[in-house]
Structure formats: C-alpha cells, structure tokens
Design a protein around this motif. Sequence first.
Motif, PDB file in Angstrom:
ATOM      1  N   SER A 135       0.831  -1.208   0.000  1.00 11.40           N
ATOM      2  CA  SER A 135       0.000   0.000   0.000  1.00 11.40           C
ATOM      3  C   SER A 135       0.864   1.256   0.000  1.00 11.40           C
ATOM      4  O   SER A 135       0.584   2.226  -0.723  1.00 11.40           O
ATOM      5  CB  SER A 135      -0.923  -0.007   1.224  1.00 11.40           C
ATOM      6  OG  SER A 135      -1.677   1.178   1.299  1.00 11.40           O
ATOM      7  N   GLU A 292      -3.359   1.487 -18.419  1.00 10.73           N
ATOM      8  CA  GLU A 292      -4.481   0.860 -17.722  1.00 10.73           C
ATOM      9  C   GLU A 292      -4.185  -0.601 -17.392  1.00 10.73           C
ATOM     10  O   GLU A 292      -4.597  -1.110 -16.351  1.00 10.73           O
ATOM     11  CB  GLU A 292      -5.734   0.963 -18.591  1.00 10.73           C
ATOM     12  CG  GLU A 292      -7.002   0.458 -17.908  1.00 10.73           C
ATOM     13  CD  GLU A 292      -7.350   1.253 -16.657  1.00 10.73           C
ATOM     14  OE1 GLU A 292      -7.925   0.650 -15.730  1.00 10.73           O
ATOM     15  OE2 GLU A 292      -7.041   2.470 -16.615  1.00 10.73           O
ATOM     16  N   TYR A 295      -2.617  -1.050 -13.987  1.00  7.07           N
ATOM     17  CA  TYR A 295      -3.553  -0.973 -12.866  1.00  7.07           C
ATOM     18  C   TYR A 295      -4.458  -2.197 -12.826  1.00  7.07           C
ATOM     19  O   TYR A 295      -4.874  -2.639 -11.735  1.00  7.07           O
ATOM     20  CB  TYR A 295      -4.370   0.318 -12.956  1.00  7.07           C
ATOM     21  CG  TYR A 295      -3.525   1.545 -12.707  1.00  7.07           C
ATOM     22  CD1 TYR A 295      -3.085   1.858 -11.421  1.00  7.07           C
ATOM     23  CD2 TYR A 295      -3.129   2.362 -13.757  1.00  7.07           C
ATOM     24  CE1 TYR A 295      -2.289   2.961 -11.186  1.00  7.07           C
ATOM     25  CE2 TYR A 295      -2.317   3.469 -13.534  1.00  7.07           C
ATOM     26  CZ  TYR A 295      -1.907   3.766 -12.244  1.00  7.07           C
ATOM     27  OH  TYR A 295      -1.100   4.854 -12.020  1.00  7.07           O
ATOM     28  N   GLU A 296      -4.724  -2.787 -13.968  1.00  5.57           N
ATOM     29  CA  GLU A 296      -5.465  -4.057 -13.993  1.00  5.57           C
ATOM     30  C   GLU A 296      -4.632  -5.160 -13.351  1.00  5.57           C
ATOM     31  O   GLU A 296      -5.166  -6.042 -12.665  1.00  5.57           O
ATOM     32  CB  GLU A 296      -5.818  -4.419 -15.439  1.00  5.57           C
ATOM     33  CG  GLU A 296      -6.866  -3.510 -16.059  1.00  5.57           C
ATOM     34  CD  GLU A 296      -7.083  -3.786 -17.539  1.00  5.57           C
ATOM     35  OE1 GLU A 296      -6.359  -4.653 -18.093  1.00  5.57           O
ATOM     36  OE2 GLU A 296      -7.960  -3.146 -18.146  1.00  5.57           O
ATOM     37  N   ASP A 299      -4.914  -4.714  -9.648  1.00  6.69           N
ATOM     38  CA  ASP A 299      -6.214  -5.223  -9.190  1.00  6.69           C
ATOM     39  C   ASP A 299      -6.198  -6.744  -9.080  1.00  6.69           C
ATOM     40  O   ASP A 299      -6.726  -7.319  -8.119  1.00  6.69           O
ATOM     41  CB  ASP A 299      -7.320  -4.787 -10.156  1.00  6.69           C
ATOM     42  CG  ASP A 299      -7.630  -3.305 -10.064  1.00  6.69           C
ATOM     43  OD1 ASP A 299      -7.271  -2.689  -9.037  1.00  6.69           O
ATOM     44  OD2 ASP A 299      -8.231  -2.763 -11.018  1.00  6.69           O
ATOM     45  N   ASP A 300      -5.591  -7.399 -10.071  1.00  4.91           N
ATOM     46  CA  ASP A 300      -5.527  -8.850 -10.069  1.00  4.91           C
ATOM     47  C   ASP A 300      -4.713  -9.363  -8.886  1.00  4.91           C
ATOM     48  O   ASP A 300      -5.132 -10.312  -8.198  1.00  4.91           O
ATOM     49  CB  ASP A 300      -4.910  -9.336 -11.381  1.00  4.91           C
ATOM     50  CG  ASP A 300      -4.801 -10.857 -11.438  1.00  4.91           C
ATOM     51  OD1 ASP A 300      -5.841 -11.531 -11.336  1.00  4.91           O
ATOM     52  OD2 ASP A 300      -3.669 -11.367 -11.575  1.00  4.91           O
ATOM     53  N   GLU A 302      -4.130  -7.764  -6.082  1.00  2.62           N
ATOM     54  CA  GLU A 302      -4.852  -7.462  -4.844  1.00  2.62           C
ATOM     55  C   GLU A 302      -5.907  -8.530  -4.557  1.00  2.62           C
ATOM     56  O   GLU A 302      -6.097  -8.946  -3.411  1.00  2.62           O
ATOM     57  CB  GLU A 302      -5.500  -6.083  -4.943  1.00  2.62           C
ATOM     58  CG  GLU A 302      -4.511  -4.941  -4.799  1.00  2.62           C
ATOM     59  CD  GLU A 302      -5.160  -3.580  -4.918  1.00  2.62           C
ATOM     60  OE1 GLU A 302      -6.216  -3.481  -5.581  1.00  2.62           O
ATOM     61  OE2 GLU A 302      -4.620  -2.604  -4.357  1.00  2.62           O
ATOM     62  N   LYS A 303      -6.601  -8.982  -5.605  1.00  2.00           N
ATOM     63  CA  LYS A 303      -7.603 -10.041  -5.443  1.00  2.00           C
ATOM     64  C   LYS A 303      -6.947 -11.347  -5.035  1.00  2.00           C
ATOM     65  O   LYS A 303      -7.463 -12.076  -4.172  1.00  2.00           O
ATOM     66  CB  LYS A 303      -8.380 -10.219  -6.748  1.00  2.00           C
ATOM     67  CG  LYS A 303      -9.319  -9.055  -7.075  1.00  2.00           C
ATOM     68  CD  LYS A 303      -9.953  -9.226  -8.445  1.00  2.00           C
ATOM     69  CE  LYS A 303     -10.819  -8.022  -8.797  1.00  2.00           C
ATOM     70  NZ  LYS A 303     -11.363  -8.107 -10.175  1.00  2.00           N
TER      71      LYS A 303
END
Length: 339
Positions: A135, A292, A295-296, A299-300, A302-303
């Motif tokens: 983070s 983009e 950032y995808e 996100d992946d 983080e999941k």
Amino acid sequence: MDFNKLLNSAEYAFLRTNEHLGNNIIMLGLAGSYSYGTNNENSDIDIRGITLNRKSDLIGMTYFEQYVDDNTDTCIYSFNKIINLLLNCNPNTIELLGLKQEHYLYLNDIGKELINNKKLFLSKRAIQSFGGYASAQLRRLQNALARDSYPQEEKEKHIYNSVKNAMNTFNDRYQEFQEGSLKIYIDESNKTDMKKEIFVDANLKHYPLRDYKNIWAEMNNIVKDYDRAGKRNNKKDDNHLNKHAMHLIRLFMMAIDILEKEEINTYRENEQKLLLSIRNGKYQNSDGSFKEEFYEMIDDYEKRLDYASQNTSLPNEPNIKEIEEFMINVNEKVVSNKI
C-alpha cells in the motif's frame, strides 16, 4: 561479479574491524535488486546481515541494534533485533531468509539454523506487513505522479499520507517510541503562500540521537521530494517510478508465496521477465503516467492476495515458544563464552 572479493576489499573493512561485527557475524547476504533478480547495469550492491549481540549487550551496559554503512549500502542487524523484525514478517528482513544459496556471502552454523527454522516466523502477520508495504509503495507511485499537477493544499495531503506511512514502519526499523510521542497533523498555516500545512508534535525522551537523525532524514526527504521542481518526463524520475512500480508487484508476489505456499522466495526467477519489463518502462506512457493494463495487474494481484489471506493455513501468530527457545539457546552461548 566476485562478491566475496568485494567484501574483502578496504571499502568493507568495517565488517572485520567493528567491535560489533567481525567474528560475531552469523550471516551476510545480497539484498535489493541483485537478490530479487531484477538488477541492471545501474544497480547498487546492497548487503544485509546479522550479527550476534555481545555479552555486554545482553547482561551489561552497552546497547546495539544495527550497524549501517551508507557508503556501501550495508545494514547489519543485531540478532535480537532481527528476531523481533522477523516475528512481524517484516518484508525487508524476512527476505533475508529466502535468498538463493549463492546469494549468501557468509553463513555460519547459527545462520544456517536460523534459515532452517524460517517457517517458525511465518504467520498471518504477513498479511498486514506485506499489505502495508505494498500500500505504501502504491501511494508513493500515485503521489509521484500527482505532485506536479495538484494544488498546494492537495499536495500537502499527499505529503502527510506519505510521511504517515513512513512513520508506521519506524518502530520496525528504529528504537521504539510510544504512540503519540511523534505526531503529525494538518492545520491552518500562518504562511502567506499556504492555507494549510503539516505540523508536528515531538515528545521523545532518552532517545538514540542516530535513530532520531534517521527518522527526521526520512521525513525530510519526503518533503524535499515533493518540493523539487520538474515534470514526470525527466528520465531519472521515470526510472524511479518504474522501479517503484516493479517493487509494488514484487511485494504482492512474495506475500502470495508466503500465504499460499508457506515459502519465502526472494529471487523471482519465474516472474523475472515481467518484473524487468515493468522496470524498463513497458507499462509507462510517454507522459509518465501508467497504462491501464498496469492498474489491472495491480487489481488482479490485490484479489489474489485477498484470496490467499482468506484461505491461508498459516497460524495467526508465529511460533513464539520455539523462537524464544532458539533465541535463548543462542544468547546463553554468547553469555557463557561458548561461541
């Protein structure tokens, strides 16, 4: 590169001559880009290590936590301090237990025993420690991209958040201080060119001067970084941005390995190509912003981290009892002159 030859050079003489180091050292290893497999021709050589506390540290009047040599980017932790950092699965130190074998430059029997017992330190604490570092890394990236276009009041908020994130790690790296002893906050400013600014309340007593100096240096560097002129198209800034982006993804990778596989894999052999492509600017636009798809990717990861956190078989806490027994055994040998 012959790292052992480098350690024997005059530049690293402190490893042999400093009273806290020398024969007390139990481990030396590569750190930073060389240990991750993401080094390039401009990479510095970082060395990390562990040294035993001396008898005078344990039952006498001396106090020692770590030795830092800025000229060679070397940091040697005391045995007692590294144990406490490892208990919290601190990313900057837990990686020392997961190096490639050839990246250990010195390892004695106690150092080997520590590595053999590395799973004792793995727990769900890694969720917070690695998640917090990731983070902070993402915030550094976002702040660097935003600082040149934001109005002063918004920049002040970014500076505040960056300093606050740094402060959250201070007790891991410096002598601890009580919550509230060092406090920052935003308030109305008396300066003509500022509506609001960051203020600090400091109430530290009997605190090591060198730790205090380093804390203020970190905070000062964050403020200076924001105050620098220049846009994101500067090549040096772009290199730093891409390095931040790479380390953000690397932190996710390490955390997922710890939670899913209960392994500490510092050298990212399978993901080396991806990490180097990030470092080399593949995911950065010409204006310095990031594509983009980067950032995808975040996100992946983080999941994946969230799923690993929910399904890990690691215990809530590290194996304190066995770690303490190991720590006592080592320190008893020091006190009884058996080492």
